[in-house]
Design a protein around this motif. Structure first.
Motif, mmCIF file in Angstrom:
data_model
loop_
_atom_site.group_PDB
_atom_site.id
_atom_site.type_symbol
_atom_site.label_atom_id
_atom_site.label_comp_id
_atom_site.label_asym_id
_atom_site.label_seq_id
_atom_site.Cartn_x
_atom_site.Cartn_y
_atom_site.Cartn_z
ATOM 1 N N SER A 485 0.818 -1.214 0.000
ATOM 2 C CA SER A 485 0.000 0.000 0.000
ATOM 3 C C SER A 485 0.852 1.264 0.000
ATOM 4 C CB SER A 485 -0.906 0.012 1.226
ATOM 5 O OG SER A 485 -1.573 1.258 1.349
ATOM 6 N N GLY A 486 0.420 2.243 -0.780
ATOM 7 C CA GLY A 486 1.073 3.544 -0.799
ATOM 8 C C GLY A 486 0.305 4.608 -0.039
ATOM 9 N N LEU A 487 -0.734 4.210 0.685
ATOM 10 C CA LEU A 487 -1.599 5.186 1.358
ATOM 11 C C LEU A 487 -0.856 5.968 2.433
ATOM 12 C CD1 LEU A 487 -4.869 3.065 1.619
ATOM 13 C CD2 LEU A 487 -4.515 5.083 0.171
ATOM 14 N N ASP A 488 0.019 5.311 3.190
ATOM 15 C CA ASP A 488 0.753 6.034 4.235
ATOM 16 C C ASP A 488 1.679 7.082 3.628
ATOM 17 O OD1 ASP A 488 -0.485 4.568 6.201
ATOM 18 O OD2 ASP A 488 1.203 3.198 6.540
ATOM 19 N N ALA A 489 2.344 6.723 2.534
ATOM 20 C CA ALA A 489 3.229 7.693 1.867
ATOM 21 C C ALA A 489 2.432 8.880 1.347
ATOM 22 C CB ALA A 489 3.986 7.008 0.728
ATOM 23 N N TRP A 490 1.243 8.607 0.794
ATOM 24 C CA TRP A 490 0.383 9.672 0.277
ATOM 25 C C TRP A 490 -0.105 10.576 1.412
ATOM 26 C CZ3 TRP A 490 -0.504 12.549 -3.621
ATOM 27 C CH2 TRP A 490 -1.743 13.142 -3.873
ATOM 28 N N ALA A 491 -0.513 9.983 2.527
ATOM 29 C CA ALA A 491 -1.004 10.773 3.658
ATOM 30 C C ALA A 491 0.101 11.693 4.191
ATOM 31 C CB ALA A 491 -1.523 9.858 4.761
ATOM 32 N N GLU A 492 1.306 11.155 4.352
ATOM 33 C CA GLU A 492 2.397 11.975 4.870
ATOM 34 C C GLU A 492 2.758 13.086 3.893
ATOM 35 O OE1 GLU A 492 3.709 11.896 7.993
ATOM 36 O OE2 GLU A 492 1.970 10.563 8.219
ATOM 37 N N HIS A 493 2.737 12.769 2.627
ATOM 38 C CA HIS A 493 3.004 13.779 1.590
ATOM 39 C C HIS A 493 1.974 14.902 1.653
ATOM 40 C CE1 HIS A 493 3.653 15.441 -2.470
ATOM 41 N NE2 HIS A 493 2.349 15.302 -2.655
ATOM 42 N N CYS A 494 0.699 14.543 1.704
ATOM 43 C CA CYS A 494 -0.365 15.549 1.679
ATOM 44 C C CYS A 494 -0.405 16.383 2.959
ATOM 45 C CB CYS A 494 -1.719 14.881 1.446
ATOM 46 S SG CYS A 494 -1.950 14.270 -0.244
ATOM 47 N N LYS A 495 -0.150 15.768 4.092
ATOM 48 C CA LYS A 495 -0.239 16.492 5.368
ATOM 49 C C LYS A 495 0.661 17.724 5.381
ATOM 50 C CE LYS A 495 -1.496 12.531 8.280
ATOM 51 N NZ LYS A 495 -1.008 11.526 9.246
ATOM 52 N N LYS A 496 1.842 17.588 4.818
ATOM 53 C CA LYS A 496 2.787 18.708 4.801
ATOM 54 C C LYS A 496 2.200 19.899 4.053
ATOM 55 C CE LYS A 496 6.150 18.498 1.843
ATOM 56 N NZ LYS A 496 7.407 18.185 1.108
ATOM 57 N N TYR A 497 1.610 19.648 2.902
ATOM 58 C CA TYR A 497 1.057 20.734 2.087
ATOM 59 C C TYR A 497 -0.254 21.273 2.664
ATOM 60 C CZ TYR A 497 4.539 19.447 -1.418
ATOM 61 O OH TYR A 497 5.721 19.206 -2.076
ATOM 62 N N TYR A 498 -1.106 20.396 3.135
ATOM 63 C CA TYR A 498 -2.372 20.837 3.724
ATOM 64 C C TYR A 498 -2.106 21.695 4.954
ATOM 65 C CZ TYR A 498 -5.509 17.878 0.881
ATOM 66 O OH TYR A 498 -6.238 17.318 -0.141
ATOM 67 N N SER A 499 -1.071 21.350 5.707
ATOM 68 C CA SER A 499 -0.743 22.117 6.903
ATOM 69 C C SER A 499 -0.281 23.524 6.545
ATOM 70 C CB SER A 499 0.351 21.390 7.693
ATOM 71 O OG SER A 499 0.763 22.150 8.800
ATOM 72 N N ARG A 500 0.627 23.645 5.581
ATOM 73 C CA ARG A 500 1.132 24.977 5.225
ATOM 74 C C ARG A 500 0.009 25.894 4.738
ATOM 75 N NH1 ARG A 500 6.056 27.261 3.198
ATOM 76 N NH2 ARG A 500 6.971 25.308 2.433
ATOM 77 N N TRP A 501 -0.916 25.329 3.940
ATOM 78 C CA TRP A 501 -1.928 26.153 3.297
ATOM 79 C C TRP A 501 -3.282 26.119 4.018
ATOM 80 C CZ3 TRP A 501 -0.027 29.544 0.070
ATOM 81 C CH2 TRP A 501 1.202 29.267 -0.544
ATOM 82 N N ASP A 502 -3.307 25.516 5.191
ATOM 83 C CA ASP A 502 -4.513 25.493 6.029
ATOM 84 C C ASP A 502 -5.699 24.908 5.260
ATOM 85 O OD1 ASP A 502 -6.017 25.839 8.305
ATOM 86 O OD2 ASP A 502 -6.412 27.968 7.973
ATOM 87 N N LEU A 503 -5.490 23.724 4.714
ATOM 88 C CA LEU A 503 -6.521 23.037 3.941
ATOM 89 C C LEU A 503 -7.095 21.881 4.750
ATOM 90 C CD1 LEU A 503 -4.622 22.794 0.529
ATOM 91 C CD2 LEU A 503 -6.292 24.529 1.195
#
Length: 634
Positions: A485-503
């Motif tokens: 599964s690549g879901l954990d890698a995707w979640a960690e990737h997205c969290k960084k960007y969602y956090s910076r941009w308050d998404l």
């Protein structure tokens, strides 16, 4: 000889004219390449000049700008808007990033190469008879600090001007024999390797590159680039003349990315290489992706810039000869790259050209950007909830517009002047769906949006989060790759960007030809998009833990606001719930204002909400309605 002499004199004058202050590399060199856009590309000589000069200068720019922004091009036009001038002027103002920076003008490509030649090690020469070698050349450029030059001994060619004559740059890598004959012959063994030929002259150079540069870790495994190769020269007028997308190469050269142009289809030979064994392109594509995955240890996502060149290759468009439609090819490419933990920044034909990303990537973003929040108390104050926290519909139906498509750096850079700067922005609520991963190539645009947003502008993530992939292909079992599964890698990737941009909302999830989200997929999205997602392959309504899920509805494509409003009103009447989502592509705020006005006239009970209000109200609706929460409403 006259041409050689002129270039030599030009380079000598460049060297003598630049002061020591300029040679310290703190000044920004500016080169205007708009002249290429005026060329008649039906003239093969002018088409070749366009390709050669743009390719060389983009690879040069990627090297020069690797560590800091020193070289800027003026090239991309969107109708009558000078896109690169627009962004330059915006950040040249007092108090902005480029204010006070010393600049100087470079007259032409030859002068630019001469000026920056001490920052490069030489050139990589590629084969005009094997289109794929142009992409292999771009890959090598970033690794070896070389510029890409097409082999052509005609007097006016760039090869003649800067390799045979002028500065006589040394050739460090040959992708063609020195006499101009092809190095890759599509049989026997691939040169300088123990690898059997793929029986495809197109694919052998890629396999050579993977063996020589990629498997050894010399190139980046975190960046790839999917742009058309020099096959473009066979039909340069298929779309407007800046859709060779060579100007997009600079960023990926600066990141030492691997470049490729391969068909995603395994049921037909690639349309640009019909004699290849079935599935050869697809096998090479998988090898690129699998190698990147292994180098990343399965823990990082691979960022791929570009999009299938559907007007030129791999589709059933007129004159191409494939059997698959353009959107199907888009989806198949997405399905495959997702299987190996890769996503795309989708520079699609239409507004696919982007210049200067290697320059703008150095723009200093803030650590965080905040957005307004909406509470239940706010909804009570506005009359959407009663004193007990129950929804007050009062006969109302609520709609939201997905303001897209902004999943491509090129589309954002080109359309900001004509869409975001529309004077009517702010008159109605707009849910701007912009991929936060675009901060890598157009950070200045994303910050500009936040700095100038009105109270009616709210941001969510575009498809399908921090990059465009098909999340169903991250889930096990992964039929194409067989990977875990690549879901954990995707979640960690997205969290960084969602956090910076308050998404906290993902405005659309394109499931396409992939499976829908499983329990594990929903859990993944709930970890970084807790306030809502809008997939394609889910029940009409659903509540997963506390994350509201609404199935996507129609695209509203009508340019006429009256027809668009009728479309919306009709669909609202048909759908058996009071919450409705509609997708729109590259529509202006003026269009939205006109559509909303017409909707109100046709049916005053329909109300357009801002995104946080819509999704919080929708969540309350699911909490109050068990059938809706459990996906039992169709």
């Amino acid at each position: 000889m006259n041409n050689f002499f002129c270039v030599f004199i030009s380079c000598l004058l460049v060297f003598l004219s630049y002061s020591n202050e300029r040679l310290d590399r703190n000044s920004i060199g500016i080169l205007n390449m708009h002249y290429l856009l005026s060329y008649n590309l039906e003239d093969s000589t002018l088409a070749k000049q366009t390709w050669e000069e743009m390719h060389a200068i983009s690879t040069l720019q990627g090297i020069v700008n690797k560590d800091k922004p020193l070289f800027y091009l003026k090239y991309v036009m969107e109708n009558d808007i000078n896109v690169d001038q627009y962004w330059w002027d915006k950040y040249r103002q007092k108090g902005k990033w480029l204010f006070g920076r010393d600049t100087f003008q470079l007259k032409n490509v030859d002068e630019a190469i001469c000026y920056y030649k001490d920052m490069i090690n030489g050139v990589v020469v590629y084969d005009p008879k094997i289109p794929s070698t142009s992409n292999v050349a771009s890959s090598i450029c970033g690794i070896e600090n070389l510029i890409a030059i097409r082999y052509d001994e005609s007097p006016s060619s760039l090869y003649s001007r800067v390799v045979l004559g002028g500065p006589k740059l040394p050739v460090k890598v040959w992708l063609v024999n020195r006499d101009g004959s092809s190095m890759f012959v599509g049989e026997g063994r691939i040169p300088d390797t123990n690898i059997p030929s793929s029986l495809s002259q197109k694919n052998d150079p890629y396999l050579w590159f993977i063996d020589k540069y990629m498997k050894s870790g010399k190139c980046s495994s975190e960046y790839g680039a999917y742009y058309i190769d020099q096959k473009w020269l066979d039909n340069p007028t298929a779309v407007i003349n800046n859709h060779h997308t060579l100007s997009n190469h600079d960023f990926f050269v600066s990141k030492k990315a691997f470049f490729f142009d391969l068909s995603p289809w395994g049921d037909e030979p690639a349309t640009d290489d019909p004699g290849q064994p079935l599935g050869t392109d697809l096998n090479t594509l998988k090898l690129f992706l699998k190698t990147a995955y292994e180098l990343n240890g399965g823990k990082k996502m691979c960022y791929i810039g570009g999009f299938p060149s559907w007007a030129f290759k791999y589709t059933d468009e007129p004159g191409i000869g494939g059997k698959h439609w353009a959107v199907g090819t888009e989806w198949e490419f997405s399905r495959i790259i997702s299987s190996y933990n890769a996503f795309k920044d989708a520079d699609a034909i239409g507004f696919g050209s982007l210049a200067n990303a290697s320059f703008w990537t150095h723009y200093p973003l803030k650590e965080f950007y905040t957005q307004k929040k909406v509470s239940e108390q706010d909804l009570m104050n506005k009359g959407y909830l009663d004193a007990e926290g129950k929804i007050c519909f009062n006969g109302r139906k609520f709609i939201i517009f997905y303001v897209g498509d902004y999943d491509a750096s090129s589309w954002v850079a080109q359309r900001t002047p004509s869409i975001w700067d529309d004077p009517n922005r702010g008159t109605v609520p707009m849910m701007w769906a912009i991929s936060p991963v675009l901060e890598n190539r157009v950070p200045m645009a994303l910050e500009y949006y936040r700095e100038t947003a009105t109270d009616n502008d709210f941001f969510v993530a575009a498809d399908n989060g921090a990059g465009y992939l098909m999340p169903g292909m991250l889930q096990e079992p992964r039929e194409i790759s067989g990977l875990k599964s690549g879901l954990d890698a995707w979640a960690e990737h997205c969290k960084k960007y969602y956090s910076r941009w308050d998404l906290s909302i993902t405005g659309f999830i394109i499931d396409g030809s992939a499976p829908g989200l499983s329990e594990e997929g929903l859990k993944c999205y709930a970890s970084f998009s807790p306030d809502g997602i809008v997939p394609q392959k889910v029940p009409l309504t659903f509540l997963y833990e506390d994350m509201p899920i609404l199935r996507s509805d129609d695209d509203v494509v009508e340019d006429d606001p009256v027809l668009a409003a009728k479309h919306v009103v009709r669909k609202v009447k048909e759908r058996p719930i009071p919450f409705h989502w509609f997708r729109n592509i590259l529509k202006t705020p003026t269009w939205y204002m006109s559509v909303v006005s017409e909707i109100r006239r046709l049916d005053p009970s329909i109300e357009l909400l801002d995104a946080p209000t819509f999704f919080l109200l929708y969540k309350k609706y699911l909490q109050e309605n068990q059938d809706a929460a459990n996906g039992k409403i169709n």
